[in-house]
Scaffold this active site. Structure first.
Site, PDB file in Angstrom:
ATOM      1  CB  SER A  53     -52.577  63.306 -83.455  1.00 39.17           C
ATOM      2  OG  SER A  53     -51.462  62.938 -82.692  1.00 39.17           O
ATOM      3  CB  THR A 102     -45.938  57.569 -80.465  1.00 40.27           C
ATOM      4  OG1 THR A 102     -46.085  56.292 -81.085  1.00 40.27           O
ATOM      5  CG2 THR A 102     -44.603  58.138 -80.899  1.00 40.27           C
ATOM      6  CG  ASP A 106     -46.114  53.395 -82.959  1.00 42.97           C
ATOM      7  OD1 ASP A 106     -46.292  52.387 -82.265  1.00 42.97           O
ATOM      8  OD2 ASP A 106     -47.032  53.965 -83.594  1.00 42.97           O
ATOM      9  CD  GLU A 134     -48.601  47.322 -85.333  1.00 44.24           C
ATOM     10  OE1 GLU A 134     -49.658  46.705 -85.142  1.00 44.24           O
ATOM     11  OE2 GLU A 134     -48.453  48.527 -85.030  1.00 44.24           O
ATOM     12  NE  ARG A 144     -49.217  26.048 -79.202  1.00 39.59           N
ATOM     13  CZ  ARG A 144     -48.998  24.948 -79.902  1.00 39.59           C
ATOM     14  NH1 ARG A 144     -48.372  25.010 -81.061  1.00 39.59           N
ATOM     15  NH2 ARG A 144     -49.379  23.773 -79.453  1.00 39.59           N
ATOM     16  CD  GLN A 163     -47.147  45.620 -77.966  1.00 34.33           C
ATOM     17  OE1 GLN A 163     -46.085  45.676 -78.544  1.00 34.33           O
ATOM     18  NE2 GLN A 163     -48.253  45.276 -78.584  1.00 34.33           N
TER      19      GLN A 163
END
Ligand code: F6P
Length: 388
Positions: A122, A143, A145, A245, A290, A298
């Site tokens: 952004s 963020t 991140d 991720e 699992r 988060q």
């Protein structure tokens, strides 16, 4: 001189946005400035122009968030996650006419300056609009991140680290009770900061981040199974694996539910290794995996005290900059203090990284945190050979 400033939150939300808004309003009120809260990022200017909201409704007041009854007077805003202004993740106005209207919205509100709270995506969009519309902006990084360049910390990251660390703690006990390997998928886009920080703090055995493990391959899975087998061999029946991720699949593509994908790979390869009949792999047939995707949890929760402090100090600096008529700056955290960095430099690095498809502020692969993880015996994918 009295000023009339705006504030907007843009990109994905994170804990600490309200703490920034509150601190901006408090600091600005001390100077008797007016603060306008622009709803839904830059789209708020569009809403103003199309009559969907009125400028008077956007005025933010100090202590304007009181609770009823005996709780009246509690200034609760800094404890709440989300953003009272709303935020917009997909706010890039492709249409030139829309961009023009947004720019006009800023002019019509007669703002002296705008505080833009944003992440790596952004900030670039707002910067472009600001350049076109000659907006006077100061930016604050946020963020989970932690991937905004030139700042060691962005607001929201610390709370997310705490959240993931707490989840790892909780998952440890169910993992141990069932002798399971728990795979925990953590957000972070193309950066591994969240996975690395929380993985170390949460006692992970294995941490996979894009900076060290760009993609999953056969060799990695074999090494990972060997690691799990070794743990079992030494009496540790459960394991905790954190995967960011941003780690890609076998063919180097972004994989939805990469944690599940990894679990399947471990299941397949561990069965194969078992069939070799080698005694060191015999325990592997008992491995049960699992996967848990922590997801948007988060991005929520009461902001940590660290994030609230960061929010307050960043807000104060942003107000100081506007008071000094110093614009086009990002306030940053560097060497234990609030500093500033030119937005030209920040956005140019962001855009260059996006063009190359890389993270604008990656984990330092040789940094102290990575070294620490290795020293603790945490398997980081590429370090297997050195640690076996
Ligand atoms: O940038 C913050 C972030 O939460 C990333 O970690 C994640 O990849 C992305 O946003 C999720 O975006 P959305 O909320 O649009 O699904």
């Amino acid at each position: 001189m009295n000023k009339r400033i705006g504030i907007l939150t843009s990109g994905g939300d994170c804990p600490g946005l309200n703490a920034i808004i509150r601190a901006v309003v408090k600091c600005a009120s001390q100077q008797r400035w007016e603060v306008y809260g622009i709803p839904y990022g830059t789209e708020g200017f569009l809403r103003l122009e199309t009559g969907k909201c009125q400028s008077n409704d956007l005025k933010l007041k100090e202590n304007g968030y009181d609770l009823p009854g005996l709780l009246h007077g509690i200034d609760i805003l800094q404890f709440l996650s989300g953003s009272i202004l709303g935020s917009l993740s997909k706010g890039n106005p492709q249409d030139k006419a829309i961009a023009k209207t947004i720019i006009q919205g800023y002019q019509d509100l007669k703002l002296d300056a705008l505080i833009a709270v944003g992440g790596d995506g952004s900030l670039g969009i707002i910067y472009d609009l600001a350049q076109q519309g000659k907006w006077k902006i100061v930016a604050i990084p946020k963020t989970i991140d932690n991937d905004v360049p030139f700042t060691e910390r962005s607001v929201g990251f610390d709370t997310a680290v705490n959240k993931v660390t707490a989840a790892l703690y909780d998952l440890t006990f169910t993992a141990a009770s069932h002798d399971r390997t728990m795979i925990v998928e953590v957000m972070g886009r193309n950066a591994g900061h969240l996975a690395l920080h929380a993985g170390i703090a949460g006692g992970a055995d294995i941490i996979l981040i894009p900076e060290l493990t760009p993609q999953i391959d056969e060799n990695l899975i074999i090494n990972l199974c060997i690691r799990l087998a070794k743990l079992r061999w030494t009496g540790r029946k459960f394991a905790l694996v954190v995967i960011a991720e941003g780690v890609k699949n076998h063919v180097g593509e972004r994989q939805k539910a990469i944690g599940d994908y990894l679990a399947q790979q471990i299941d397949q390869v561990s069965q194969r290794l078992c069939l070799t009949g080698k005694p060191e792999f015999c325990e592997l047939n008992k491995i049960e995996t699992r996967a848990t995707v922590l997801g948007h949890i988060q991005r929520s929760g009461t902001p940590s005290s660290y994030d609230r402090l960061l929010a307050a100090t960043f807000a104060k600096k942003a107000i100081d900059l506007i008071a000094a008529d110093q614009y086009n700056q990002l306030v940053v955290w560097h060497n234990g203090a609030v500093q500033i960095q030119s937005l030209d430099k920040v956005v140019s690095q962001i855009k260059q990284s996006h063009r190359l498809g890389i993270c604008p502020n990656p984990v330092d692969a040789e940094g102290f945190l990575v070294q620490t993880a290795r020293s603790l015996g945490i398997y980081l994918g590429n370090s297997w050979k050195q640690t076996v």
